[in-house]
Design a protein around this motif. Sequence first.
Motif, mmCIF file in Angstrom:
data_model
loop_
_atom_site.group_PDB
_atom_site.id
_atom_site.type_symbol
_atom_site.label_atom_id
_atom_site.label_comp_id
_atom_site.label_asym_id
_atom_site.label_seq_id
_atom_site.Cartn_x
_atom_site.Cartn_y
_atom_site.Cartn_z
ATOM 1 N N LEU A 164 -24.962 75.471 94.419
ATOM 2 C CA LEU A 164 -24.080 74.922 95.452
ATOM 3 C C LEU A 164 -23.676 75.987 96.459
ATOM 4 C CD1 LEU A 164 -21.747 72.637 93.269
ATOM 5 C CD2 LEU A 164 -23.712 71.941 94.658
ATOM 6 N N VAL A 165 -23.349 77.170 95.960
ATOM 7 C CA VAL A 165 -22.991 78.278 96.859
ATOM 8 C C VAL A 165 -24.159 78.615 97.772
ATOM 9 C CG1 VAL A 165 -22.449 80.744 96.939
ATOM 10 C CG2 VAL A 165 -21.213 79.244 95.361
ATOM 11 N N ASP A 166 -25.378 78.612 97.218
ATOM 12 C CA ASP A 166 -26.568 78.897 98.014
ATOM 13 C C ASP A 166 -26.796 77.834 99.084
ATOM 14 O OD1 ASP A 166 -28.993 80.660 98.297
ATOM 15 O OD2 ASP A 166 -30.001 78.731 97.975
ATOM 16 N N HIS A 167 -26.299 76.608 98.847
ATOM 17 C CA HIS A 167 -26.392 75.536 99.840
ATOM 18 C C HIS A 167 -25.165 75.509 100.752
ATOM 19 C CE1 HIS A 167 -29.746 73.994 97.420
ATOM 20 N NE2 HIS A 167 -29.996 73.151 98.402
ATOM 21 N N GLN A 168 -24.437 76.609 100.814
ATOM 22 C CA GLN A 168 -23.294 76.767 101.724
ATOM 23 C C GLN A 168 -22.142 75.815 101.402
ATOM 24 O OE1 GLN A 168 -23.631 79.415 103.828
ATOM 25 N NE2 GLN A 168 -25.601 79.592 102.772
ATOM 26 N N VAL A 169 -21.984 75.466 100.120
ATOM 27 C CA VAL A 169 -20.829 74.684 99.704
ATOM 28 C C VAL A 169 -19.661 75.629 99.490
ATOM 29 C CG1 VAL A 169 -19.854 73.196 97.915
ATOM 30 C CG2 VAL A 169 -22.243 72.897 98.637
ATOM 31 N N ASN A 170 -18.576 75.392 100.190
ATOM 32 C CA ASN A 170 -17.393 76.251 100.121
ATOM 33 C C ASN A 170 -16.210 75.507 99.505
ATOM 34 O OD1 ASN A 170 -18.578 78.548 101.551
ATOM 35 N ND2 ASN A 170 -18.555 77.192 103.351
ATOM 36 N N LYS A 171 -15.129 76.227 99.286
ATOM 37 C CA LYS A 171 -13.911 75.615 98.767
ATOM 38 C C LYS A 171 -13.485 74.460 99.663
ATOM 39 C CE LYS A 171 -9.029 76.431 97.787
ATOM 40 N NZ LYS A 171 -7.880 77.355 97.838
ATOM 41 N N GLY A 172 -13.166 73.320 99.042
ATOM 42 C CA GLY A 172 -12.720 72.144 99.783
ATOM 43 C C GLY A 172 -13.836 71.228 100.240
ATOM 44 N N ASP A 173 -15.090 71.688 100.178
ATOM 45 C CA ASP A 173 -16.218 70.825 100.538
ATOM 46 C C ASP A 173 -16.423 69.768 99.449
ATOM 47 O OD1 ASP A 173 -16.679 72.193 102.861
ATOM 48 O OD2 ASP A 173 -18.316 73.419 102.062
ATOM 49 N N ARG A 174 -16.915 68.609 99.860
ATOM 50 C CA ARG A 174 -17.167 67.549 98.902
ATOM 51 C C ARG A 174 -18.609 67.613 98.406
ATOM 52 N NH1 ARG A 174 -14.273 68.258 102.680
ATOM 53 N NH2 ARG A 174 -15.198 66.727 104.072
ATOM 54 N N VAL A 175 -18.751 67.364 97.104
ATOM 55 C CA VAL A 175 -20.069 67.356 96.451
ATOM 56 C C VAL A 175 -20.218 66.014 95.760
ATOM 57 C CG1 VAL A 175 -21.490 68.418 94.663
ATOM 58 C CG2 VAL A 175 -20.042 69.861 96.121
ATOM 59 N N ALA A 176 -21.163 65.191 96.209
ATOM 60 C CA ALA A 176 -21.295 63.820 95.723
ATOM 61 C C ALA A 176 -22.445 63.694 94.725
ATOM 62 C CB ALA A 176 -21.511 62.865 96.894
ATOM 63 N N LEU A 177 -22.276 62.774 93.788
ATOM 64 C CA LEU A 177 -23.305 62.506 92.778
ATOM 65 C C LEU A 177 -23.457 60.995 92.616
ATOM 66 C CD1 LEU A 177 -25.191 63.326 90.383
ATOM 67 C CD2 LEU A 177 -23.148 63.205 88.929
ATOM 68 N N LEU A 178 -24.706 60.521 92.708
ATOM 69 C CA LEU A 178 -25.040 59.125 92.448
ATOM 70 C C LEU A 178 -25.962 59.099 91.231
ATOM 71 C CD1 LEU A 178 -24.809 56.153 93.521
ATOM 72 C CD2 LEU A 178 -26.976 56.569 94.700
ATOM 73 N N ALA A 179 -25.430 58.685 90.085
ATOM 74 C CA ALA A 179 -26.206 58.752 88.849
ATOM 75 C C ALA A 179 -25.619 57.803 87.816
ATOM 76 C CB ALA A 179 -26.207 60.180 88.292
ATOM 77 N N PRO A 180 -26.441 57.340 86.861
ATOM 78 C CA PRO A 180 -25.892 56.648 85.694
ATOM 79 C C PRO A 180 -25.177 57.678 84.828
ATOM 80 C CG PRO A 180 -28.219 57.089 85.370
ATOM 81 C CD PRO A 180 -27.899 57.520 86.775
ATOM 82 N N ASN A 181 -24.528 57.249 83.760
ATOM 83 C CA ASN A 181 -23.883 58.211 82.861
ATOM 84 C C ASN A 181 -24.920 59.230 82.401
ATOM 85 O OD1 ASN A 181 -21.612 56.692 83.152
ATOM 86 N ND2 ASN A 181 -21.310 56.304 80.970
ATOM 87 N N THR A 241 -16.529 66.307 70.780
ATOM 88 C CA THR A 241 -17.880 65.982 71.222
ATOM 89 C C THR A 241 -17.886 64.656 71.955
ATOM 90 O OG1 THR A 241 -18.780 67.107 69.280
ATOM 91 C CG2 THR A 241 -20.271 65.637 70.469
ATOM 92 N N VAL A 242 -18.617 64.615 73.083
ATOM 93 C CA VAL A 242 -18.741 63.403 73.882
ATOM 94 C C VAL A 242 -20.202 62.959 73.871
ATOM 95 C CG1 VAL A 242 -18.514 62.385 76.181
ATOM 96 C CG2 VAL A 242 -16.786 64.008 75.364
ATOM 97 N N VAL A 243 -20.420 61.716 73.465
ATOM 98 C CA VAL A 243 -21.761 61.121 73.474
ATOM 99 C C VAL A 243 -21.883 60.261 74.732
ATOM 100 C CG1 VAL A 243 -23.414 59.679 72.227
ATOM 101 C CG2 VAL A 243 -21.738 61.056 70.948
ATOM 102 N N LEU A 244 -22.906 60.538 75.544
ATOM 103 C CA LEU A 244 -23.106 59.804 76.794
ATOM 104 C C LEU A 244 -24.229 58.791 76.641
ATOM 105 C CD1 LEU A 244 -22.976 62.771 79.344
ATOM 106 C CD2 LEU A 244 -21.085 61.309 78.596
ATOM 107 N N ARG A 245 -23.996 57.574 77.107
ATOM 108 C CA ARG A 245 -25.031 56.544 77.136
ATOM 109 C C ARG A 245 -25.078 55.969 78.543
ATOM 110 N NH1 ARG A 245 -29.686 54.667 75.285
ATOM 111 N NH2 ARG A 245 -29.049 54.797 73.085
ATOM 112 N N SER A 246 -26.286 55.884 79.121
ATOM 113 C CA SER A 246 -26.420 55.486 80.525
ATOM 114 C C SER A 246 -26.192 53.994 80.742
ATOM 115 C CB SER A 246 -27.812 55.871 81.048
ATOM 116 O OG SER A 246 -28.821 55.208 80.301
ATOM 117 N N THR A 247 -26.413 53.177 79.717
ATOM 118 C CA THR A 247 -26.219 51.736 79.847
ATOM 119 C C THR A 247 -25.399 51.227 78.670
ATOM 120 O OG1 THR A 247 -28.289 51.293 78.683
ATOM 121 C CG2 THR A 247 -28.392 51.387 81.085
ATOM 122 N N PHE A 248 -24.827 50.043 78.843
ATOM 123 C CA PHE A 248 -24.061 49.437 77.758
ATOM 124 C C PHE A 248 -24.796 48.248 77.183
ATOM 125 C CE2 PHE A 248 -21.207 46.033 76.336
ATOM 126 C CZ PHE A 248 -20.589 46.682 75.265
#
Length: 494
Positions: A46-63, A217-224
Amino acid sequence: MQTEIDWIGKRAQLFSNDRAIIDADTDESWTYFEINERAEQLAAILVDHQVNKGDRVALLAPNHVSYLDFLFACMKIGAIFVPLNWRLSTDELQYVVNDSGPTFIAVHQLFSEEHEWLEPSMIIKTNDYINSNHLNDIPLSVVDISEKDPLAMVYTGGTTGKPKGAVLSHQSIFWNAINTIVSWNLTKEDCTLTTIPMFHTGGLNALTTPILLAGGTVVLRSTFDPEEAVEELINYRCTTVLFIPTMYHMIVQTEMFKQADFPDMKVFLSGGAPCPLTVYEAFKNKGLKFKEGYGLTEAGPNNFYIDPDEALLHQGSVGRAMLFNEIKIVDEDGAEVDVNVNGELWLKGKHLFECYWNNEEETRNAFIQDWFLTGDLARRDAAGYVYIAGRKKEMIISGGENIYPLEIEHWLQSHEQVNEVAVVGLPHDKWGEVVAAFVSLCDGHMTEEVLVKYCEQKLSRYKIPKKFYMVDELPKTHVGKIDKNALVKEYSNI
């Protein structure tokens, strides 16, 4: 990065070999050392992509493990993590992206083709996506981060108007987790299954972050899937879990649930919406501990504690305020109401959100001094137990009488042939509003007359629905709740 804020880094130092995350889709797992290392590597990217403090970083993903990668990477560099709701339409998603203005967008390959317009900075193809993008020797400089600085921005459901970005600071997420750990007695021996979407505060912050802070421990499942959920609770030896009522409704009907013993489970937790009492009964009949919680994006989402044994005696109650937050129930003038009188629920504590993103007016309207106005109705009984009565905006006023849909829904839901039910107020020339019930059946046929007679056993005459609509399925919002607004909109002119 700043070590006072970076609690995942500190836990990795102290308990490096403890297992933190399991991917139920692949059965891969990561220790706290490995999770922290992933976060540091992603922070460097993220730092290499010029992401600085206060910048937003978005994620679109299933669990997926990437939710924790990005949350903890943002924690280290002062960026703001924005999980995107993949259930939104393209127009709705475009609004959220334009409103939040992310500097960096990551998209899981499951959604990459459908949302090419996002022009993502990164496509996530496997769990090893960080290693494949790893850039060596990018130093993480010390960033001045305070507890009140934003860490995440979770968008509200948006059932009325546009979604609002609730800004959660480091303090908000940390104190929600601490309050949950201490009040609910979570330890490093606890394990949970997260199937509630992690773009939602229930998936990200109800149990996931508290259990990680506690060292569990947290178990992640992408669908229910209800059968899979039961199987995984047993196989991974989960001790606690959160599902929304719709999920529980599906789970208790499975043969696997009826046959399972759940030897490791301490308690099942319901949240996201008031839970039908039939679900309580299903767990009671199996001798399993079950309780209900209450929260919302702007507040934790954890606010109450009730002992599971007390939940049996006070079915439908969310309990009392947790150790490190306060509540009060007030009338229209802000004065506290008497016992067993419905009023608006107000919350106070360090777990509250900081503001709505780019929306000063809505932020001002949400607070009176340090108190957050939830917009939910509640009452407190003589023993101090709190019951949620529903949304303030959902209260029906018919012929001058205040009618609370939840009471009617709970009673109709208890009928053995009723699958799901929603009660709303529809416009009426004479009465202002008229009570209408939308009912889906388990099987077979049922007449309106049968339901009216059933209501007469329990409800005052003015509370009995004047209209019944039999529907195959009730509409749901993007987070799986029954969409009452859709029903009102569709049936108001009938």
